[in-house]
Write an enzyme that holds these catalytic residues in place. Structure first.
Site, PDB file in Angstrom:
ATOM      1  N   LYS A  76     -36.427  78.404  -6.006  1.00 35.49           N
ATOM      2  CA  LYS A  76     -35.207  77.621  -6.198  1.00 35.49           C
ATOM      3  C   LYS A  76     -34.657  77.085  -4.879  1.00 35.49           C
ATOM      4  CE  LYS A  76     -34.450  78.310 -10.724  1.00 35.49           C
ATOM      5  NZ  LYS A  76     -34.170  77.292 -11.740  1.00 35.49           N
ATOM      6  N   ASP A 121     -28.601  81.496 -13.556  1.00 34.66           N
ATOM      7  CA  ASP A 121     -28.985  82.875 -13.879  1.00 34.66           C
ATOM      8  C   ASP A 121     -29.089  83.686 -12.591  1.00 34.66           C
ATOM      9  OD1 ASP A 121     -29.337  83.118 -16.750  1.00 34.66           O
ATOM     10  OD2 ASP A 121     -30.931  81.644 -16.537  1.00 34.66           O
TER      11      ASP A 121
END
Length: 404
Positions: A76, A121
């Site tokens: 990410k 998340d």
């Protein structure tokens, strides 16, 4: 469960998709991100897992290790920072900003009034918070009920304001969009929805950096390429970013592409079954926190609907078993988080089925690629699931690599 996609096809990469995501932009993004001190210098390792391949009965197995991409320990770290740079360059296009200097804080005074927001998340929010801090922006992160306090602290450590809500990931996406509209903030997310596609595209384009490195590394080591590639699911962003690169680069000679997701968060498999971006049928609550997404990103689906050959759902215990297998791998010990190990879990899952050596042609001649998308992003969870500290695994890895 294995579902073969009836709409998958081997064909040249469509020009309509190339205008949205392409190799040229992935390489440009890679150049921009190389200037950010939040990332390691150079590509992440691409390990040859020969002994594990032999144990599984396949020809070759390669593992791209994104756990060491940055201190964020996740792939990410490529997506949110890439999208943030492009958003800033677009909004302040009259100021002639140098993209390589954005995350070095050289425009912090200009960006001090800018606020970005996202649901997460865990890993995406942490990456956005880190990039926003270095650029000089304010950052707000919306967390749903299933995100652990440990992951919350990791995000807050980068200076982000945390907003907690009840519900699941999809609920947090809606809250982030509402907060952005009410306050004039900008959403930076890899989940697209009606009227919001540019930034998710830029996030996914950042993930294309992984594929760009893989091809470069394979050329350097004289590797002939892959027959099968396993990709993590989630909303589809990573899979779309990697699959689109392979598709454009190799056309109808691309490898078989498979997506792996939790049984209870099967939104991509449901999308394949219904022929449109769809929602998961399960509770969405999975130990694989990064893949616990209930709704497919429509933009990602435009790339996946014709390029992914099969969708595989796995149980939580299969991911945990794969985590431990990688931690104790004789080729090289690897710290792999719950979502990071999903690719290996998916491979092991289908190798138990007769279709593997039949229609899927996964056998002693196959060359398989896996991507470890995260390390121990929640160290206490890693310890609980594997029975050992991530630092101990990393020490074994260092000792192993030092002996080579």
């Amino acid at each position: 469960m294995l579902y073969l996609n009836p709409n998958a096809k081997l064909s040249p990469y469509p020009s309509s998709l190339q205008r949205v995501m392409n190799i040229e932009t992935a390489r440009q993004t890679r150049t921009w991100l190389q200037a950010w001190t939040g990332l390691r210098s150079g590509p992440t390792p691409l390990y040859d897992m020969a002994m594990l391949a032999d144990r599984l009965g396949i020809g070759q197995l390669a593992l791209k290790d994104e756990s060491v991409r940055s201190p964020l320990a996740s792939f990410k770290a490529l997506g949110a920072p890439a999208a943030l740079i492009r958003y800033i360059l677009c909004k302040y296009k009259d100021q002639g900003m140098d993209p390589a200097k954005v995350l070095r804080g050289q425009y912090a005074s200009t960006l001090a009034s800018e606020t970005v927001i996202s649901a997460t998340d865990g890993n995406h929010g942490r990456a956005l918070a880190a990039a926003a801090r270095d650029a000089g922006c304010r950052c707000v992160i919306v967390l749903h009920a299933h995100v652990s306090e440990e992951r919350e602290r990791a995000i807050a450590d980068f200076g982000a304001q945390i907003v907690r809500i009840n519900g699941n990931y999809d609920d947090s996406v809606n809250v982030a969009a509402e907060q952005a509209t009410q306050n004039g903030w900008q959403v930076i997310s890899d989940t697209s929805y009606e009227g919001y596609e540019t930034i998710p595209r830029d996030v996914m384009q950042g993930y294309g950096v992984i594929a760009d490195e893989i091809f470069e590394q394979d050329i350097a080591r004289g590797h002939e390429g892959y027959t099968h590639v396993f990709l993590q699911g989630g909303v589809g962003g990573l899979a779309a970013g990697i699959a689109s690169y392979f598709w454009e680069k190799l056309g109808d000679k691309r490898p078989a592409l498979y997506v792996v997701e939790p049984t209870q968060a099967d939104c991509l498999q449901q999308s394949a079954m219904l022929g449109r971006a769809a929602k998961a049928t399960g509770s969405v609550d999975s130990v694989m926190a990064g893949l616990a997404c209930g709704e497919t990103s429509p933009l990602a689906w435009t790339f996946l609907e014709s390029s992914i050959d099969a969708f595989i759902t796995i149980e939580d215990h299969e991911a945990v078993t794969a985590m431990s297998a990688l931690a104790r791998c004789p080729d090289v010990p690897v710290v792999s988080g719950e979502s990071g190990a999903a690719g290996l879990a998916g491979l092991c899952n289908i190798l138990t089925q007769e279709i593997a050596t039949g229609r899927l042609k996964i056998d002693g001649t196959s060359r398989v690629l896996l991507i470890n998308t995260e390390g121990a992003t929640a160290p206490s969870v890693y310890r609980e699931l594997t029975g050992e500290d991530a630092d101990d695994v990393l020490q074994r890895q260092r000792d192993h690599l030092a002996d080579i």
